[in-house]
Design an enzyme around this catalytic site. Sequence first.
Site, short mmCIF file in Angstrom:
data_model
loop_
_atom_site.label_atom_id
_atom_site.label_comp_id
_atom_site.label_asym_id
_atom_site.label_seq_id
_atom_site.Cartn_x
_atom_site.Cartn_y
_atom_site.Cartn_z
N GLY A 83 -82.86 -45.72 35.12
CA GLY A 83 -81.36 -46.00 35.25
C GLY A 83 -80.73 -47.15 35.06
O GLY A 83 -81.39 -48.22 35.03
N ARG A 147 -86.43 -42.91 30.07
CA ARG A 147 -87.41 -42.48 31.19
C ARG A 147 -88.78 -42.12 30.81
O ARG A 147 -89.41 -41.44 31.65
CB ARG A 147 -86.67 -41.33 32.19
CG ARG A 147 -85.26 -42.10 32.80
CD ARG A 147 -85.14 -41.11 34.14
NE ARG A 147 -83.93 -41.42 34.81
CZ ARG A 147 -83.81 -42.26 35.78
NH1 ARG A 147 -84.73 -43.02 35.93
NH2 ARG A 147 -82.70 -42.60 36.25
N ASP A 178 -91.82 -47.16 39.82
CA ASP A 178 -92.54 -46.35 39.03
C ASP A 178 -92.97 -47.27 37.86
O ASP A 178 -94.10 -47.36 36.99
CB ASP A 178 -92.13 -45.06 38.58
CG ASP A 178 -92.23 -43.97 39.55
OD1 ASP A 178 -93.28 -44.03 40.48
OD2 ASP A 178 -91.53 -43.10 40.04
N LYS A 204 -85.62 -53.88 38.96
CA LYS A 204 -84.22 -53.19 38.70
C LYS A 204 -84.21 -51.99 39.46
O LYS A 204 -85.16 -51.34 39.40
CB LYS A 204 -84.20 -53.19 37.19
CG LYS A 204 -82.99 -52.35 36.74
CD LYS A 204 -83.64 -50.84 35.70
CE LYS A 204 -83.98 -49.81 36.63
NZ LYS A 204 -84.09 -48.66 36.25
N THR A 205 -83.16 -51.69 40.05
CA THR A 205 -82.75 -50.69 40.22
C THR A 205 -81.64 -50.68 41.46
O THR A 205 -81.50 -51.42 42.17
CB THR A 205 -83.47 -49.48 41.18
OG1 THR A 205 -83.08 -48.10 41.34
CG2 THR A 205 -84.51 -50.09 42.36
N ASP A 207 -80.72 -48.43 43.43
CA ASP A 207 -80.99 -48.00 44.76
C ASP A 207 -81.49 -48.52 45.71
O ASP A 207 -81.58 -48.38 47.03
CB ASP A 207 -82.52 -46.81 44.48
CG ASP A 207 -81.87 -45.92 43.31
OD1 ASP A 207 -80.60 -45.70 43.08
OD2 ASP A 207 -82.87 -45.19 42.89
P1 FBP Z 1 -83.73 -45.88 38.67
O1 FBP Z 1 -84.54 -45.68 39.93
O2 FBP Z 1 -84.40 -45.47 37.50
O3 FBP Z 1 -83.04 -47.18 38.66
O4 FBP Z 1 -82.61 -44.86 38.79
C1 FBP Z 1 -81.38 -44.90 39.78
C2 FBP Z 1 -80.64 -43.72 39.70
O5 FBP Z 1 -79.18 -43.91 39.14
C3 FBP Z 1 -80.57 -42.88 40.97
O6 FBP Z 1 -79.86 -43.54 41.98
C4 FBP Z 1 -80.33 -41.68 40.46
O7 FBP Z 1 -80.72 -40.61 41.35
C5 FBP Z 1 -80.65 -41.32 39.24
O8 FBP Z 1 -80.83 -42.59 38.59
C6 FBP Z 1 -80.16 -40.46 38.27
O9 FBP Z 1 -80.56 -40.19 36.97
P2 FBP Z 1 -80.18 -39.89 35.65
O10 FBP Z 1 -79.75 -41.19 34.95
O11 FBP Z 1 -81.36 -39.67 34.96
O12 FBP Z 1 -79.03 -38.96 35.83
#
Ligand code: FBP
Length: 553
Positions: A83, A147, A178, A204-205, A207
């Site tokens: 993400g 992803r 991951d 990065k994230t 979250d």
């Molecule tokens: P990452 O763990 O890859 O940084 O993703 C963060 C995130 O924004 C989460 O908070 C959320 O649940 C998910 O990606 C949403 O995924 P997508 O972008 O595939 O809709």
Amino acid sequence: MQFADVSPLQRRRAEYQPKLPGVLRENGPFVQISGTQPTQPKSDGEALKKLFPNTFGAPLADFTAAEKKSAPPINVALIFSGGQAPGGHNVAAGLYDAMQALNPENQLFGFLGGPSGLIDNKYQLLDRDTIDACRNTGGFDMIGSGRTKLETPEQFEQVAATCRKHGINAIVVVGGDDSNTNACMLAEYFLTHQIDIQVVGCPKTIDGDLKNEHIQTSFGFDTATKIYSELVGNILRDAKSARKYWHFIKLMGRSASHIALECALRTHPNICLISEEAAAQKRTLRDIVDEIAEAVRRRSEKGMNYGVVLVPEGLIEFIPEIKSLIEQLNDLLAQHEQEFSELSNAQKRIDFIIEKLAEEPARLFASLPDNIKAQLTMDRDPHGNVQVSRIETEKLLIEMVEQRLKQLKAEGKFSGSFSAQNHFFGYEGRCAAPSNFDADYCYSLGYSAACLAANGKTGYIAAVGGLEQEAEKWRPGGIPLTMMMNLERRKGKEVPVIQKALVELDGEPFKAFAAHRSQWRDEDHYCYPGPIQYFGPPEVTDEPAITLKLELL
Ligand code: FBP
């Protein structure tokens, strides 16, 4: 009227020169890397040593400024994985600038669309113009993200083939837990097969769940939570002005509740649910609904028929009874994938599941509103997990609280009104222009990744310590990825993974929230953080996340 595609703010922001730690300002990326002591993971050392015989136990890489000297040219590949998170472009800018300072012949290849770009050899050469156009901007659109998981030997071979084609010496993987786990596996594979390509990660994230004693925070968390907090603050003020709505706001963050907690600390809503607490206290959905209904009732007695509830995205998975239901659904859907996909409508799919589930989970599943039933059976992500951002927990709670209040009214225990609005904030914050903190932090991470690559390091993640201090005093370096791993059971197998950091109930951020929450629930202590400021006094522009401040006290 002429319409420019670049706003005045963007134009001025492009001029911002991210602050670098003193050690990287002295002679730029010319550093000496010290550290000889072998490192150990917190647990599963023996098993991890067997799985990572080449990268296991590498020492911490601490940087000290070194003399400028001529450095042989290198080619580096960059990928964004997963993400979006604010600041990714500044990682690229830091990496590019450091590589140019090391040797102007160095080349940076941006692989397109995430890890799959490396497999399919889809890339763009990142030159000065491309980098300049993206400095201090949000998003990953310079090269895109994806992803795809890099995890099989076949994929590793394809990556090696792509790198050989371009004479690439090192790959920088910008990703979460991951992706960095897979980066470590790739590094190990290359060493085992004597493939001379290094792999360096970057945390990065949004979250905020890729952190530990060495990684103080993942980039993007600061900006995203500031954006959400601004929006939550605006809603708090609307609630208090109109005095007629309860707002239920779901906040992104996947499993961990760091984002919701940070927003609560910044804005002081009436209720903020914390998934980790729900799990620890083994709360049922009914317990949570009762808690909210009770808060609505108490406030209504004071004439306050309004309020704001923050709901972390992952809540539903942390409520033990729902967690177990989801696990059973995962197994059931995996076992009957074909049969299930052939059912022609939602009702048939629901009936199919209820028939196959054991009695207790079937009863719980049947009690959920139809839209939630459908969402719980939607496609899983590539890791086999429910896509929590697609489950409308905030709507589920509204519906159930409404029912509960109706009951209370019928029993003569509630005489107020309850009218609710739902919101979901997630994508709104992931591509915002990085705050000063993220702009500086990411630039330093990119710079550090270049230093690690130029010094032959592999299986490391770029890290910057001392974030509680001014940027001048930050400590850039690298952490061996194996040091952050443990073994976890995934799909019935023990696999090495970087441990996800959840909200710690004995940690300072949660304790600070818990100490204030009953007051915030019953009275109005709303705080309105306002928009991120890119210009102005440093106490406004450079303020780090409250979570970070409390954790690093
Ligand atoms: P990452 O763990 O890859 O940084 O993703 C963060 C995130 O924004 C989460 O908070 C959320 O649940 C998910 O990606 C949403 O995924 P997508 O972008 O595939 O809709």
